[in-house]
Write an enzyme that holds these catalytic residues in place. Structure first.
Site, short mmCIF file in Angstrom:
data_model
loop_
_atom_site.label_atom_id
_atom_site.label_comp_id
_atom_site.label_asym_id
_atom_site.label_seq_id
_atom_site.Cartn_x
_atom_site.Cartn_y
_atom_site.Cartn_z
N THR A 1 0.80 -1.23 0.00
CA THR A 1 0.00 0.00 0.00
C THR A 1 0.84 1.28 0.00
O THR A 1 1.94 1.31 0.55
CB THR A 1 -0.92 0.01 1.25
OG1 THR A 1 -1.45 1.32 1.45
CG2 THR A 1 -0.15 -0.35 2.53
N GLU B 1 0.29 3.59 1.83
CA GLU B 1 0.43 4.02 3.23
C GLU B 1 1.85 3.77 3.74
O GLU B 1 2.26 4.35 4.74
CB GLU B 1 -0.59 3.29 4.12
CG GLU B 1 -2.02 3.74 3.92
CD GLU B 1 -2.29 5.16 4.40
OE1 GLU B 1 -1.98 5.47 5.55
OE2 GLU B 1 -2.80 5.96 3.60
#
Ligand code: NAP
Ligand code: F7E
Length: 363
Positions: free
Chosen positions: A128, A130
């Site tokens: 991800t 993130e």
């Protein structure tokens, strides 16, 4: 050649689109599901009963169940999509998030090894954007240093590195797709885009009064989930395993998403004020429709995600511009306008959920 895919997280947004995509390509698709007291198979209901679509019980926290599924299915490709995927929830359930999103990845890799499938089974790991967290470079590509900024991201960082480790230590074909935010009409209702499109539809149809949000200035590179599952497959079709950033290369704020979603239902929003005092006001009526609540702020927030999909475009031949931001907003809003209109008798129940969302009880 046998084409047998095992998808963990098959009931999720991506799992459902990926199942459709692989069935279309002639795969036998096996999905891992966990037991629930309520029906949560809405996204794959239309696939159940197809001869090439099979479901098995298993849980990312339970190595034995994963081992059983892998040994029974003997997949040629595993797509490890299962995760506690909500960043804000990871602050409330950090240990569970670590178990599922970090150790869970290890369990899948070990199951493949223990079943003697290291040379025949390719593995895709749902990594991800993130991971870039408190970003150290804009836009982000495969060389950008990681700086995870939530329990979710820290858990996913372990997943990323353990996949890399097994690739190098055991010569396994396992890869990470570092996917930036991707949304759709099947997106979970507490992610910001879907929360906005549902609220815009309900407000337009008189079923909700206002929408409470957190950080309106947060920036994301939002793509369409249906386009992104193709990349998961492409990543596993290369001659050698590698990791790829998947993104559109276009960035927008939460505020902009809101503006476009409301405009799609015929409401022109004007944002006034700053921080917690900022409001989204209906220009035509002066009504306050969007407000900011501290309930939706995170202890640490990732605010500047912007992906560089050059490698995916050049090596995978993937087109990051297939669905524009404006088209994505439109398709989600149009879907939710129809959904809200069809709710009829159930509308009150749905409105209750919206109220809970508003009060910050469900984040
Ligand atoms: P999602 O809609 O939240 O789906 C998550 C899936 O994981 C669901 O099927 C869920 O099952 C399953 N799951 C959760 N905990 C589990 C457990 N303990 N055992 C077995 N299954 C479990 O997520 P998504 O948006 O499709 O994302 C798919 C993957 O990509 C996730 O790993 C996510 O972290 C990652 N990712 C997503 C994005 C994005 O923007 N969507 C971007 C980058 C990476 P239930 O239905 O039973 O809850
Ligand atoms: O938040 C801000 C919030 O929850 C996006 C997951 O799929 O993508 C997703 O994680 C931004 C954040 O997605 C609200 O603070 C403002 O800055 O929609 P989100 P996310 O955290 O980016 C990544 C790539 C994943 O890997 C994850 O699995 O929007 N925001 N107001 C809000 N967010 C929410 N949820 N709710 C609000 O009211």
């Amino acid at each position: 050649m046998r084409k047998v895919a095992l998808i963990t997280g098959v009931t999720g947004q991506d799992g459902s689109y990926l199942s459709e995509f692989l069935l279309e390509k002639g795969y036998d698709v096996h999905g891992m599901i966990r037991r629930s007291s309520v029906d949560y198979r809405e996204r794959i209901a239309h696939l159940e009963g197809r001869p090439n679509f099979h479901l098995h019980y298993g849980d990312m926290g339970d190595s034995m169940s994963i081992l059983q599924v892998v040994s029974k299915v003997k997949p040629t490709e595993i797509y490890n999509l299962a995760a506690q995927s909500h960043v804000q929830v990871s602050f409330d359930s950090p240990e569970f998030t670590a178990d599922v999103d970090a150790t869970g990845v290890l369990r899948v890799l070990e199951a493949v090894r223990l079943c003697g499938l290291t040379q025949t089974c390719r593995i895709y790991q749902a990594s991800t954007s993130e991971l870039y967290g408190k970003v150290e470079q804009v836009p982000q590509n495969e060389q950008t240093p990681f700086h995870p900024y939530s329990p979710y991201a820290v858990a996913k960082l372990y997943g990323f590195w353990i996949v890399k480790e097994y690739r190098e230590a055991y010569g396994m074909y396992c890869c990470s797709g570092i996917l930036f935010n991707h949304e759709s009409e099947r997106r979970g209702e507490t992610f910001v885009t879907r929360k906005i499109t549902l609220a815009a539809a309900r407000i337009a149809q008189g079923k909700q009064d206002r929408l409470l949000l957190g950080n309106l200035s947060s920036l994301r590179d939002w793509g369409y989930a249906k386009d992104y599952v193709e990349c998961m497959w492409l990543i596993l079709q290369q001659d050698r395993p590698d990791d790829f950033v998947i993104a559109t290369g276009v960035q927008h704020s939460v505020r902009e998403f809101c503006y476009h979603a409301f405009r799609r239902v015929g409401i022109e929003l004007e944002f006034r004020g700053e921080g917690l005092d900022e409001q989204g006001i209906d220009k035509a009526t002066g009504r306050v429709l969007v407000e900011v609540s501290p309930d939706f702020y995170r202890p640490t927030d990732v605010v500047n995600l912007w992906g560089d999909p050059t490698k995916a475009r050049e090596i995978l031949g993937w087109n990051p511009s297939r669905t524009s931001f404006e088209d994505l907003v439109a398709l989600m809003v149009d879907h939710d306008m129809a959904k809200v209109a069809a709710e009829g008798a159930a509308a009150k129940v749905r409105t209750n959920l919206a109220e809970y969302l508003e009060k910050g009880i469900v984040k």
